[in-house]
Every structure is written in C-alpha cells, then in structure tokens.
Design a protein around this motif. Structure first.
Motif, PDB file in Angstrom:
ATOM      1  N   PRO A 322       0.780  -1.266   0.031  1.00  0.00           N
ATOM      2  CA  PRO A 322       0.024  -0.016  -0.011  1.00  0.00           C
ATOM      3  C   PRO A 322       0.842   1.300  -0.133  1.00  0.00           C
ATOM      4  CG  PRO A 322      -0.063  -0.959   2.092  1.00  0.00           C
ATOM      5  CD  PRO A 322       0.747  -1.918   1.268  1.00  0.00           C
ATOM      6  N   GLY A 323       2.046   1.290   0.026  1.00  0.00           N
ATOM      7  CA  GLY A 323       3.082   2.334   0.266  1.00  0.00           C
ATOM      8  C   GLY A 323       3.135   3.052   1.452  1.00  0.00           C
ATOM      9  N   THR A 324       2.864   2.227   2.607  1.00  0.00           N
ATOM     10  CA  THR A 324       3.102   2.866   3.863  1.00  0.00           C
ATOM     11  C   THR A 324       3.527   1.606   4.800  1.00  0.00           C
ATOM     12  OG1 THR A 324       1.991   3.800   5.799  1.00  0.00           O
ATOM     13  CG2 THR A 324       0.516   2.245   4.452  1.00  0.00           C
ATOM     14  N   GLN A 325       4.388   2.151   5.669  1.00  0.00           N
ATOM     15  CA  GLN A 325       4.911   1.111   6.593  1.00  0.00           C
ATOM     16  C   GLN A 325       4.065   1.066   7.948  1.00  0.00           C
ATOM     17  OE1 GLN A 325       7.623  -0.795   5.634  1.00  0.00           O
ATOM     18  NE2 GLN A 325       7.658   0.475   3.861  1.00  0.00           N
ATOM     19  N   ASP A 326       3.606   2.102   8.395  1.00  0.00           N
ATOM     20  CA  ASP A 326       2.693   1.895   9.675  1.00  0.00           C
ATOM     21  C   ASP A 326       1.351   1.299   9.281  1.00  0.00           C
ATOM     22  OD1 ASP A 326       4.628   3.089  10.968  1.00  0.00           O
ATOM     23  OD2 ASP A 326       3.343   5.342  11.337  1.00  0.00           O
ATOM     24  N   ASN A 327       0.672   0.532  10.043  1.00  0.00           N
ATOM     25  CA  ASN A 327      -0.626   0.006   9.767  1.00  0.00           C
ATOM     26  C   ASN A 327      -0.490  -1.039   8.723  1.00  0.00           C
ATOM     27  OD1 ASN A 327      -1.466   1.483  12.007  1.00  0.00           O
ATOM     28  ND2 ASN A 327      -2.828   2.716  10.766  1.00  0.00           N
ATOM     29  N   CYS A 328       0.482  -1.656   8.430  1.00  0.00           N
ATOM     30  CA  CYS A 328       0.712  -2.255   7.413  1.00  0.00           C
ATOM     31  C   CYS A 328       1.473  -3.735   7.636  1.00  0.00           C
ATOM     32  CB  CYS A 328       1.276  -1.896   6.059  1.00  0.00           C
ATOM     33  SG  CYS A 328       1.786  -2.979   4.758  1.00  0.00           S
ATOM     34  N   MET A 329       0.542  -4.924   7.593  1.00  0.00           N
ATOM     35  CA  MET A 329       1.122  -6.261   7.879  1.00  0.00           C
ATOM     36  C   MET A 329       1.359  -7.115   6.802  1.00  0.00           C
ATOM     37  SD  MET A 329      -1.057  -6.844  11.295  1.00  0.00           S
ATOM     38  CE  MET A 329      -2.726  -6.934  10.480  1.00  0.00           C
ATOM     39  N   GLN A 330       2.189  -8.139   6.793  1.00  0.00           N
ATOM     40  CA  GLN A 330       2.379  -8.840   5.886  1.00  0.00           C
ATOM     41  C   GLN A 330       2.353 -10.406   6.175  1.00  0.00           C
ATOM     42  OE1 GLN A 330       6.147  -8.247   3.697  1.00  0.00           O
ATOM     43  NE2 GLN A 330       5.448  -9.529   1.971  1.00  0.00           N
ATOM     44  N   GLY A 331       1.668 -11.214   5.251  1.00  0.00           N
ATOM     45  CA  GLY A 331       1.331 -12.659   5.487  1.00  0.00           C
ATOM     46  C   GLY A 331       1.014 -13.429   4.265  1.00  0.00           C
ATOM     47  N   THR A 332       0.580 -14.877   4.637  1.00  0.00           N
ATOM     48  CA  THR A 332       0.084 -15.529   3.757  1.00  0.00           C
ATOM     49  C   THR A 332      -1.343 -16.113   3.973  1.00  0.00           C
ATOM     50  OG1 THR A 332       2.584 -16.412   3.421  1.00  0.00           O
ATOM     51  CG2 THR A 332       0.548 -17.714   2.648  1.00  0.00           C
ATOM     52  N   ILE A 333      -2.148 -16.154   3.033  1.00  0.00           N
ATOM     53  CA  ILE A 333      -3.492 -16.793   3.034  1.00  0.00           C
ATOM     54  C   ILE A 333      -3.475 -18.348   3.375  1.00  0.00           C
ATOM     55  CG2 ILE A 333      -5.817 -16.871   2.130  1.00  0.00           C
ATOM     56  CD1 ILE A 333      -5.304 -14.665   0.299  1.00  0.00           C
ATOM     57  N   GLY A 352       3.838 -14.938  12.664  1.00  0.00           N
ATOM     58  CA  GLY A 352       3.286 -15.991  13.079  1.00  0.00           C
ATOM     59  C   GLY A 352       1.785 -15.969  13.397  1.00  0.00           C
ATOM     60  N   LYS A 353       1.302 -14.437  13.700  1.00  0.00           N
ATOM     61  CA  LYS A 353      -0.079 -14.298  14.361  1.00  0.00           C
ATOM     62  C   LYS A 353      -1.122 -14.494  13.241  1.00  0.00           C
ATOM     63  CE  LYS A 353      -2.897 -11.808  16.971  1.00  0.00           C
ATOM     64  NZ  LYS A 353      -3.311 -11.945  18.076  1.00  0.00           N
ATOM     65  N   GLU A 354      -2.263 -14.951  13.667  1.00  0.00           N
ATOM     66  CA  GLU A 354      -3.184 -15.222  12.731  1.00  0.00           C
ATOM     67  C   GLU A 354      -4.267 -14.075  12.692  1.00  0.00           C
ATOM     68  OE1 GLU A 354      -7.028 -18.006  12.883  1.00  0.00           O
ATOM     69  OE2 GLU A 354      -5.562 -19.249  12.186  1.00  0.00           O
ATOM     70  N   ILE A 355      -4.445 -13.491  11.487  1.00  0.00           N
ATOM     71  CA  ILE A 355      -5.464 -12.371  11.424  1.00  0.00           C
ATOM     72  C   ILE A 355      -6.613 -12.818  10.574  1.00  0.00           C
ATOM     73  CG2 ILE A 355      -5.686  -9.997  10.541  1.00  0.00           C
ATOM     74  CD1 ILE A 355      -4.097 -10.098  12.806  1.00  0.00           C
ATOM     75  N   ARG A 356      -7.630 -12.510  10.880  1.00  0.00           N
ATOM     76  CA  ARG A 356      -8.988 -12.762  10.197  1.00  0.00           C
ATOM     77  C   ARG A 356      -9.527 -11.198   9.388  1.00  0.00           C
ATOM     78  NH1 ARG A 356     -13.657 -16.110  11.155  1.00  0.00           N
ATOM     79  NH2 ARG A 356     -15.731 -15.011  10.387  1.00  0.00           N
ATOM     80  N   VAL A 357      -9.523 -11.465   8.311  1.00  0.00           N
ATOM     81  CA  VAL A 357      -9.995 -10.287   7.288  1.00  0.00           C
ATOM     82  C   VAL A 357     -11.344 -10.850   6.534  1.00  0.00           C
ATOM     83  CG1 VAL A 357      -9.321  -8.871   5.447  1.00  0.00           C
ATOM     84  CG2 VAL A 357      -7.567  -9.841   6.758  1.00  0.00           C
ATOM     85  N   THR A 358     -12.395  -9.862   6.468  1.00  0.00           N
ATOM     86  CA  THR A 358     -13.448  -9.840   5.542  1.00  0.00           C
ATOM     87  C   THR A 358     -13.823  -8.853   4.697  1.00  0.00           C
ATOM     88  OG1 THR A 358     -14.790  -8.551   7.188  1.00  0.00           O
ATOM     89  CG2 THR A 358     -14.894 -11.120   7.692  1.00  0.00           C
ATOM     90  N   GLN A 359     -14.178  -9.339   3.458  1.00  0.00           N
ATOM     91  CA  GLN A 359     -14.040  -8.364   2.377  1.00  0.00           C
ATOM     92  C   GLN A 359     -15.290  -8.629   1.524  1.00  0.00           C
ATOM     93  OE1 GLN A 359     -10.884  -9.001  -1.143  1.00  0.00           O
ATOM     94  NE2 GLN A 359     -10.737  -6.848  -0.677  1.00  0.00           N
ATOM     95  N   PRO A 360     -16.166  -7.731   1.197  1.00  0.00           N
ATOM     96  CA  PRO A 360     -17.273  -7.781   0.544  1.00  0.00           C
ATOM     97  C   PRO A 360     -16.929  -8.340  -1.125  1.00  0.00           C
ATOM     98  CG  PRO A 360     -16.920  -5.607   0.788  1.00  0.00           C
ATOM     99  CD  PRO A 360     -16.003  -6.353   1.393  1.00  0.00           C
ATOM    100  N   ASN A 361     -17.659  -9.293  -1.676  1.00  0.00           N
ATOM    101  CA  ASN A 361     -17.661  -9.904  -2.891  1.00  0.00           C
ATOM    102  C   ASN A 361     -18.387  -8.797  -3.700  1.00  0.00           C
ATOM    103  OD1 ASN A 361     -16.172 -11.965  -2.131  1.00  0.00           O
ATOM    104  ND2 ASN A 361     -17.927 -13.304  -1.391  1.00  0.00           N
ATOM    105  N   PHE A 362     -17.630  -7.805  -4.508  1.00  0.00           N
ATOM    106  CA  PHE A 362     -18.420  -6.835  -5.415  1.00  0.00           C
ATOM    107  C   PHE A 362     -18.482  -7.431  -6.953  1.00  0.00           C
ATOM    108  CE2 PHE A 362     -16.478  -3.799  -2.303  1.00  0.00           C
ATOM    109  CZ  PHE A 362     -17.359  -3.197  -1.959  1.00  0.00           C
ATOM    110  N   VAL A 363     -17.900  -8.288  -7.187  1.00  0.00           N
ATOM    111  CA  VAL A 363     -17.464  -8.984  -8.551  1.00  0.00           C
ATOM    112  C   VAL A 363     -17.781 -10.567  -8.804  1.00  0.00           C
ATOM    113  CG1 VAL A 363     -16.355  -7.225  -9.462  1.00  0.00           C
ATOM    114  CG2 VAL A 363     -15.031  -9.075  -8.617  1.00  0.00           C
ATOM    115  N   ARG A 364     -18.541 -11.061  -9.559  1.00  0.00           N
ATOM    116  CA  ARG A 364     -18.691 -12.291  -9.689  1.00  0.00           C
ATOM    117  C   ARG A 364     -17.276 -13.173 -10.345  1.00  0.00           C
ATOM    118  NH1 ARG A 364     -24.587 -12.616 -12.593  1.00  0.00           N
ATOM    119  NH2 ARG A 364     -25.814 -11.875 -10.725  1.00  0.00           N
TER     120      ARG A 364
END
Length: 390
Positions: A322-333, A352-364
């Motif tokens: 996203p072009g920012t270092q703060d509030n930016c985590m990196q990982g694998t789905i 090693g921390k697990e994060i849950r993310v939800t994202q609306p499905n705008f496209v088919r």
C-alpha cells in the motif's frame, strides 16, 4: 451508568434507528426504570453484582451476555419473581420493593411461550383480561386489535399445536401486550425460531414496539439480535454491566477486551505505546510486524502494554504494497471461506500471528479473487482501530 465513548468525545453517534427519540441523551430526561446498586446472591453465588442502570420510556433496551452472566436474574427481579438481596428497583417513579409480580405495571414473555394447549389463540390472548374480570365485549375488542397487529387475526380459532414456531411466538407476544403493560420483559423471545424467521421477526418486533410505545427490555445472548433490535445495549459479564451504549458505540468503541471480543469478530494485537500525544498514538507491535498509528490520544503510563482491537472488515487485503509502513502487515492466506456476500480470509502473518479479514464480494469473476497461499499485505486507516488498556 457506564460512560460511552460518544460522551467522552462530546460527539454522540447517530442512533441505530433515527425515528426513535434519543431520550437518554437528554440530561433533563427522567428514567422510566431505575436500577440502583442491585445485588442478588443465591447461597454463596452472586448472580447480579451491584448493578445500576437507567432505562427510558419507549426504549427497546437489550441485556446482552453469555450464559450465567446474570441477565435473566436481573430480568426476573424487574418482573418481581426474585427479590434483590440489596439495592432498589424503581419503575415509573415507584419503588418495587415488596410489590408482587401481579401488581407491577409489567408483563413478561417467556422463552417457552407457555401457551395453554387446550385454548384457542384468541382465548390464550384474552386469558389474563378475563381473569381480571374485564367485560367480555371489551376483551373481544382488545384481543381482535392485538391479533391484527401481530398478523394473527386469521388464525384466532386455532390451537397452539396447529401453529408454527413463529406463529406461537406472535401469540405469546400478543398475550403479553394485550394487558397494555407499561413495561414488557422478553426473555430470549426469538431463541426457538430458525435463523431466517428470527431475522424477519426482529423487524416485526421493532415495528410493534414503535406502534405501541411500550418500553421493552429484552434478554438475549445473541449479539446480532441485540444489535438489530435495540436502542441501547447493556453488556453483562459475571453479574456486572460492563458497558452501556447504542449498538454503534458498543461495536465501534468497546471499553474492554471482553466487550470487543464478545460483540462480533475482532483481531487483538498486543503492543507497547511509544508515542502518546493528544491527537495521535503510535504503538510498537512485534506480533503485527509494524508500528500501529491511531488518530487519537489515550491516557496511559509511558511504555504501557496495550491491546489494539481491529475489526476484520476494517482491513484492506491486497497483493500490492500500500505504500506505507505503519498499519501494514504482511502474511500468507491460509484459509478462505466464501459466504456469498463476502469472503473470509485467515492470514498467517510473517510473525506467526493469525489475522481474520472479511471482504465484500463486489464482482462475480472468481478469477480476480485472492486465493490460498497468496502473499498479501494487510493495511488499515488510522481511525479504524481502538486501543484497549483493560
């Protein structure tokens, strides 16, 4: 009462239902129900612990908590089925001490509905009125009115075993309302209904409450139900009310880790406060793998350990940095759940921390979606998270 985040900042949130008068924000308003330091002890177990609460006329107030939190005991004390060990309950300006249930301006709808199996719908609804000696013509008039309101007039001659679960629920509600109580208490009123019917009935209950103007107090363990129904929510834990607020306030501004985790889904990130100014905070979070930047100050000790609550829907997930270092985590789905209207991603961070993310499905187009084992970046806005010190 618990101080809400809106009261702290001086910018109250909008009510969930703008049609309802926001009487609890009016400092001159007098509470319809006032609970003062109420405690209930059974033998050596404290079921309700020094609870104080104010509920205003025409509110649809929800007591929300898990099993054993004390919410049903508090409801039973309002109804008069239990007496407080200490403290006072005042309804419409009258102290309820020593007043039996049948003399209180209160009615209660039980989770089991408790309908008489041998009586028809109309006789179930009119039973209490007839026991009070009301004239038969007036009983018929009131019963007809309330059955039409709950859309059960066409089934007035049926008996409970001939009704669906949703229809029995409406009959129980009609029986509770036909006596025109000042206060209606509902104990898990929709718990016996399936998910779809429960969702439909929630809105019907709101409409009926608004039409009649009766004050409702609803006990539920279902967070979604409380968020949908209520003008305000009182969250209970271990006999105490730990936060009171409008649904928006409870969800967006929880005052503790318990409330944040109990209401909806949330990611908790541990860290240490390294900058605490009046207009921003910076937290060093090794388990997030980044600095966490917030747009408001907090009151804490230097270098205090805190938790940052971050809702899954506030996180933006992408393959591009996203072009920012703060509030930016990196990982694998690691896992994906397709829910139709949205997708849920479980991402294992590089820390090693697990994060849950939800994202609306705008496209088919499934081809454009993220998939398993993708390396991704997770970032969020500086106003999207909340710092919790307790």
């Amino acid at each position: 009462m618990t101080t809400t985040e809106a009261e702290k900042t001086g910018t109250p949130a909008q009510p969930q239902n703008a049609a309802k008068p926001v009487v609890w924000r009016d400092p001159a308003a007098k509470p319809f129900v006032k609970i003062e330091g109420v405690t209930k002890v059974f033998d050596d177990f404290t079921a309700v612990d020094n609870v104080s609460l104010e509920i205003y006329k025409t509110e649809l107030f929800c007591l929300l908590g898990g099993s054993g939190s004390g919410k049903s005991t508090l409801l039973r004390m309002l109804a008069g089925f239990e007496e407080p060990t200490s403290g006072r309950i005042i309804i419409d300006g009258v102290d309820m001490a020593g007043i039996p249930p049948w003399e209180r301006p209160v009615n209660m709808m039980f989770q089991s509905y408790a309908l008489f199996p041998h009586l028809t719908v109309e006789k179930n609804v009119g039973f209490g009125l007839r026991r009070e000696g009301m004239a038969d013509s007036e009983v018929k008039k009131r019963v007809k009115e309330i059955l039409e309101m709950v859309q059960m007039g066409h089934l007035a001659k049926r008996k409970p075993h001939q009704l669906s679960g949703g229809q029995r629920q409406r009959v129980a509600l009609a029986r509770s309302l036909v006596k025109r109580p000042k206060l209606l208490l509902l104990d898990e009123p929709l718990g016996a209904l399936d998910k779809k019917l429960r969702e439909e009935t929630q809105f019907e209950l709101i409409n009926i409450q608004e039409e009649l103007g009766v004050t409702f107090v609803v006990v539920t363990h279902d967070q979604e139900e409380a968020m949908t129904l209520s003008t305000r929510i009182g969250v209970m834990n271990q006999g105490e009310i730990v936060q009171v607020g409008e649904p928006h306030e409870i969800y967006e501004y929880p005052n503790s880790r318990f409330v944040a985790q109990f209401i909806g889904s949330v990611n908790m990130l541990e860290g240490t406060v390294v900058v605490d100014e009046t207009d921003h905070v910076i937290i060093d979070s090794p388990e997030a793998g980044c600095m966490i930047h917030l747009d408001h100050g907090i009151s804490c000790a230097p270098n205090q350990e805190v938790h940052v609550a971050l809702r899954p829907e506030k996180i933006i997930i992408s393959k591009e940095h996203p072009g920012t270092q703060d509030n930016c985590m990196q990982g694998t789905i690691e896992d994906i759940a397709y829910m139709g209207n949205m997708s849920v991603y479980r991402v294992r961070l590089n820390t090693g921390k697990e994060i849950r993310v939800t994202q609306p499905n705008f496209v088919r187009d499934m081809g454009s979606r993220l998939t398993w084992n993708d390396n991704v970046y997770l970032h969020w806005q500086i106003d999207s998270s909340v710092v919790l010190t307790v």
